[in-house]
Design an enzyme around this catalytic site. Sequence first.
Site, mmCIF file in Angstrom:
data_model
loop_
_atom_site.group_PDB
_atom_site.id
_atom_site.type_symbol
_atom_site.label_atom_id
_atom_site.label_comp_id
_atom_site.label_asym_id
_atom_site.label_seq_id
_atom_site.Cartn_x
_atom_site.Cartn_y
_atom_site.Cartn_z
ATOM 1 C CE LYS A 77 -7.926 0.143 11.319
ATOM 2 N NZ LYS A 77 -6.594 0.552 11.802
ATOM 3 C CG ASP B 163 -5.595 0.847 8.387
ATOM 4 O OD1 ASP B 163 -4.664 0.847 9.198
ATOM 5 O OD2 ASP B 163 -6.127 -0.211 7.988
ATOM 6 N N GLY C 191 5.798 -0.512 5.732
ATOM 7 C CA GLY C 191 6.954 -1.388 5.502
ATOM 8 C C GLY C 191 8.099 -0.669 4.800
HETATM 9 P P1 NAD Z 1 -0.266 -0.076 2.421
HETATM 10 O O1 NAD Z 1 -1.499 -0.401 1.664
HETATM 11 O O2 NAD Z 1 0.450 1.183 2.146
HETATM 12 O O3 NAD Z 1 0.786 -1.280 2.244
HETATM 13 C C1 NAD Z 1 0.501 -2.625 2.404
HETATM 14 C C2 NAD Z 1 1.637 -3.403 1.750
HETATM 15 O O4 NAD Z 1 1.488 -4.800 1.996
HETATM 16 C C3 NAD Z 1 1.726 -3.253 0.235
HETATM 17 O O5 NAD Z 1 3.078 -3.097 -0.140
HETATM 18 C C4 NAD Z 1 1.225 -4.604 -0.297
HETATM 19 O O6 NAD Z 1 1.784 -4.908 -1.551
HETATM 20 C C5 NAD Z 1 1.765 -5.496 0.782
HETATM 21 N N1 NAD Z 1 1.172 -6.828 0.856
HETATM 22 C C6 NAD Z 1 -0.125 -7.209 0.757
HETATM 23 N N2 NAD Z 1 -0.215 -8.554 0.884
HETATM 24 C C7 NAD Z 1 1.045 -9.014 1.086
HETATM 25 C C8 NAD Z 1 1.617 -10.303 1.284
HETATM 26 N N3 NAD Z 1 0.880 -11.393 1.313
HETATM 27 N N4 NAD Z 1 2.965 -10.399 1.453
HETATM 28 C C9 NAD Z 1 3.733 -9.307 1.425
HETATM 29 N N5 NAD Z 1 3.255 -8.053 1.246
HETATM 30 C C10 NAD Z 1 1.925 -7.919 1.068
HETATM 31 O O7 NAD Z 1 -0.675 -0.196 3.973
HETATM 32 P P2 NAD Z 1 0.096 0.434 5.207
HETATM 33 O O8 NAD Z 1 -0.519 1.737 5.541
HETATM 34 O O9 NAD Z 1 1.557 0.312 4.967
HETATM 35 O O10 NAD Z 1 -0.367 -0.571 6.364
HETATM 36 C C11 NAD Z 1 0.274 -1.831 6.556
HETATM 37 C C12 NAD Z 1 -0.174 -2.404 7.891
HETATM 38 O O11 NAD Z 1 0.168 -1.498 8.945
HETATM 39 C C13 NAD Z 1 -1.667 -2.648 8.031
HETATM 40 O O12 NAD Z 1 -1.899 -3.779 8.836
HETATM 41 C C14 NAD Z 1 -2.151 -1.415 8.756
HETATM 42 O O13 NAD Z 1 -3.369 -1.637 9.439
HETATM 43 C C15 NAD Z 1 -0.997 -1.189 9.696
HETATM 44 N N6 NAD Z 1 -0.895 0.171 10.201
HETATM 45 C C16 NAD Z 1 -0.825 1.221 9.365
HETATM 46 C C17 NAD Z 1 -0.712 2.516 9.885
HETATM 47 C C18 NAD Z 1 -0.566 3.710 8.996
HETATM 48 O O14 NAD Z 1 -0.379 4.814 9.533
HETATM 49 N N7 NAD Z 1 -0.582 3.576 7.678
HETATM 50 C C19 NAD Z 1 -0.703 2.706 11.264
HETATM 51 C C20 NAD Z 1 -0.745 1.591 12.108
HETATM 52 C C21 NAD Z 1 -0.847 0.330 11.560
#
Ligand code: NAD
Length: 415
Positions: free
Chosen positions: A105, A145, A222
Amino acid sequence: MEKENVCIKCYNMLDKVAEKLKLNESEIDILTIPKRTFTFSFPVIMDDGSTKIFTGYRIQFNNARGPTKGGLRFHPEVDLEDVKMLSFLMALKCAVANIPFGGAKGGVTVDPKKISKGELERVSRAYMRELYKFIGPDTDIPAPDVSTNPEIMAWMLDEYEKIIGKHAPGVITGKPVELGGSLVKDISTSLGGVFVLKEIIKEFNMKPENTKVVVQGFGNVGMNAAKILHEQKYKVIAVSDSKTGIYDEKSLEIEKVIEHKKNNKSLKGFKSAKEITHEEILELDCDVLIPAALEDQITKENADNIKAKIVLELANHPVTAEADTTLEKKRIAVVPDILASAGGVVVSYFEWVQNSMNYYWTEEEVLKKLEKYMITATKEVEKECKNFKCSIRDALYISAVNKVLDAERLRGVLK
Ligand code: NAD
């Protein structure tokens, strides 16, 4: 004697499993001390002509099962301890998903919302100039990420290839399709989670049309999860982003929510649903709660108030260890990140395979393979849960830890 560089959070997370598997000190050390840890500081010329020094990290936690693999996070709160834990989780996740990678990471401490696009590109390229010597398609392969995306992966790939003087698309995944990215990658984490959920709800005799889902976080993971679930007839009753939450007890019209978010960069002001707070959304009466934002969202402060039957962790480590114990006591089934969000790294693996063949699969082929990997991993853990009579988390950790230690044993690192 104090051990250098040990990941304390990993140590705590392994607590129960170490006891169940009777792990010895060397085994625990291998599982809690990252193999390679890099901290870089690098200067970037900002738009106003000033020079700013940024800090970047990369941790290659364990490479016994293959080249290390894991995302890059651009966030103001990125720090070394978090990166250690996230890289450890990646090693376990790759083992759970049965893909031949170790865990890594990385990230940069930066708020991408506070810098211009040009500055973001210069930060991304400068980070790659620091990192390039230590990564490669057969050593360590970054990916997107939180707050990083295909465009950033493309800049980093370009910088890497310019330095080494040849094409090497397998050095990074999550690239735009035009540069060797895989079809389906953009929705792979969310879709993988939905494949897992489909298997899990069978155990609860639930059907999508009667299943009320709440999604925390409306970014890449999400938003796509909410969209796919809505298309598959689940009732998505609430979603949230960093600004606010919105709720409709019957079901949200997800296409309209996505359009609103795209036009306004926020869920705020969405008229066709009730606005609710960040605290309220997690505590709603629902069947499935999907944390898909950041880590440590369900804690000892709110765990007692969670009403969902299933918590599907699409974010990395959204449930703290204390909260996990409370949820287990409340008989809430927690499907941990190392399974629920493994779809992203599975399609990253497909991307890397396609890059090494220079031959690309159709969308249908990728979807079919992803479903197969996710369902196999879910069935494997369901079997382990029954064998060990334990929670999904314990079963996943037992199986992943065994796979990593077996690889170390076969290499002669452990007797
Ligand atoms: P992203 O930056 O696209 O989205 C994150 C979202 O969380 C945004 O909509 C932001 O507004 C929201 N957010 C932040 N704080 C918040 C809160 N307190 N309450 C509600 N919403 C809040 O990131 P992503 O790529 O969607 O990643 C989200 C999670 O999934 C992370 O933990 C990441 O490590 C994990 N993840 C992502 C991937 C990937 O392929 N992108 C793969 C595995 C795991």
